[in-house]
Design an enzyme around this catalytic site. Structure first.
Site, PDB file in Angstrom:
ATOM      1  N   ARG A 100      45.043  26.700  35.542  1.00 37.10           N
ATOM      2  CA  ARG A 100      44.881  25.441  34.824  1.00 37.10           C
ATOM      3  C   ARG A 100      45.277  25.567  33.367  1.00 37.10           C
ATOM      4  NH1 ARG A 100      38.828  25.282  36.875  1.00 37.10           N
ATOM      5  NH2 ARG A 100      39.211  27.390  36.163  1.00 37.10           N
ATOM      6  N   SER A 140      34.616  23.552  39.483  1.00 39.95           N
ATOM      7  CA  SER A 140      33.402  23.292  40.270  1.00 39.95           C
ATOM      8  C   SER A 140      32.169  23.425  39.384  1.00 39.95           C
ATOM      9  CB  SER A 140      33.306  24.290  41.428  1.00 39.95           C
ATOM     10  OG  SER A 140      34.412  24.161  42.280  1.00 39.95           O
ATOM     11  N   LYS A 151      28.838  34.954  42.041  1.00 33.90           N
ATOM     12  CA  LYS A 151      28.690  33.939  41.001  1.00 33.90           C
ATOM     13  C   LYS A 151      27.262  33.409  40.831  1.00 33.90           C
ATOM     14  CE  LYS A 151      33.183  31.870  40.261  1.00 33.90           C
ATOM     15  NZ  LYS A 151      34.031  30.692  40.502  1.00 33.90           N
ATOM     16  N   HIS A 175      41.334  21.455  43.422  1.00 35.86           N
ATOM     17  CA  HIS A 175      41.581  22.315  44.589  1.00 35.86           C
ATOM     18  C   HIS A 175      42.468  21.583  45.601  1.00 35.86           C
ATOM     19  CE1 HIS A 175      37.410  24.228  43.698  1.00 35.86           C
ATOM     20  NE2 HIS A 175      38.320  25.131  43.381  1.00 35.86           N
TER      21      HIS A 175
HETATM   22  O1  PNS Z   1      37.041  30.402  43.093  1.00 30.93           O
HETATM   23  P1  PNS Z   1      36.895  31.757  42.488  1.00 30.93           P
HETATM   24  O2  PNS Z   1      35.444  32.099  42.361  1.00 30.93           O
HETATM   25  O3  PNS Z   1      37.640  31.916  41.200  1.00 30.93           O
HETATM   26  O4  PNS Z   1      37.549  32.817  43.525  1.00 30.93           O
HETATM   27  C1  PNS Z   1      37.454  34.191  43.307  1.00 30.93           C
HETATM   28  C2  PNS Z   1      37.919  34.977  44.552  1.00 30.93           C
HETATM   29  C3  PNS Z   1      37.113  34.574  45.760  1.00 30.93           C
HETATM   30  C4  PNS Z   1      39.379  34.718  44.792  1.00 30.93           C
HETATM   31  C5  PNS Z   1      37.708  36.492  44.240  1.00 30.93           C
HETATM   32  O5  PNS Z   1      36.417  36.692  43.763  1.00 30.93           O
HETATM   33  C6  PNS Z   1      37.943  37.391  45.455  1.00 30.93           C
HETATM   34  O6  PNS Z   1      39.030  37.489  45.954  1.00 30.93           O
HETATM   35  N1  PNS Z   1      36.869  38.070  45.905  1.00 30.93           N
HETATM   36  C7  PNS Z   1      36.904  38.944  47.050  1.00 30.93           C
HETATM   37  C8  PNS Z   1      36.652  40.395  46.648  1.00 30.93           C
HETATM   38  C9  PNS Z   1      37.938  41.075  46.236  1.00 30.93           C
HETATM   39  O7  PNS Z   1      38.901  41.139  46.966  1.00 30.93           O
HETATM   40  N2  PNS Z   1      37.924  41.622  45.011  1.00 30.93           N
HETATM   41  C10 PNS Z   1      39.073  42.334  44.470  1.00 30.93           C
HETATM   42  C11 PNS Z   1      40.090  41.399  43.840  1.00 30.93           C
HETATM   43  S1  PNS Z   1      39.993  41.515  42.126  1.00 30.93           S
END
Ligand code: PNS
Length: 166
Positions: free
Chosen positions: A93, A131, A43, A19
């Site tokens: 990645r 993570s 999650k 990150h």
């Molecule tokens: O680190 P991560 O868990 O891969 O991040 C995921 C994240 C936070 C980017 C994604 O879950 C997110 O943007 N969630 C907010 C809800 C949202 O906007 N959902 C629609 C997009 S598909």
């Protein structure tokens, strides 16, 4: 003057060197980078609370003059709009990340056609770091000290004290 602000969203439970590497790369490309921690992640139970994650990211990024940290709930596109961000930064990645990232980028574009998603690749040495793996390996007594910032390592030790018993 025309400035570009981007948002780097994620769960960050916890922040890894992968990150941090992406934050450094992103901060060189855009004028302002906002690291945005999702509060209502689907999650499952996180290891670190949102304030703990926020504190760790703030500490680890204090050397960057153009990086800030926020938390958000709800849709990323709404958060990006509120922030005045033109782009979402995401790290890729491996090929396995692609499908999930592609779907999110397309959904976000559907929700807000003005918001672009920028993909960057972390340094090769962090391409396998996540993570989830950090937490799993550490909880089983593995050494992850080369893969997370020292301040995250300290927090991990404080959270998971009896790792040799696992
Ligand atoms: O680190 P991560 O868990 O891969 O991040 C995921 C994240 C936070 C980017 C994604 O879950 C997110 O943007 N969630 C907010 C809800 C949202 O906007 N959902 C629609 C997009 S598909």
């Amino acid at each position: 003057m025309h400035t570009v602000k981007a948002i780097y969203p994620g769960t960050f439970d916890p922040l890894t060197n992968g990150h941090l590497d992406l934050i450094a790369r992103g901060a060189k490309i855009v004028d302002e980078l906002v690291v945005a921690i999702l509060r209502n992640s689907e999650k499952g139970a996180p290891l670190f609370t949102v304030p703990e994650r926020e504190e760790m990211i703030r500490e680890a990024t204090q050397g960057f003059g153009n990086v800030s940290v926020i938390t958000f709930n709800g849709l990323l596109v709404d958060c990006a709009r509120q922030q005045g961000a033109k782009a979402v930064l995401r790290g890729i990645r491996a090929i396995s990340d692609y499908e999930y990232e592609f779907q999110m980028a397309m959904m976000n574009r559907k929700l807000d056609p003005e918001l672009e998603t920028l993909f960057m690749m972390p340094a090769e040495k962090y391409t396998y770091v996540s993570s989830r793996l950090i937490k799993g390996v550490f909880q089983l007594g593995g050494d992850v000290s080369a893969l997370v910032p020292p301040l995250v390592m300290e927090r991990l030790k404080a959270k998971v004290p009896n790792r040799s018993d696992s």
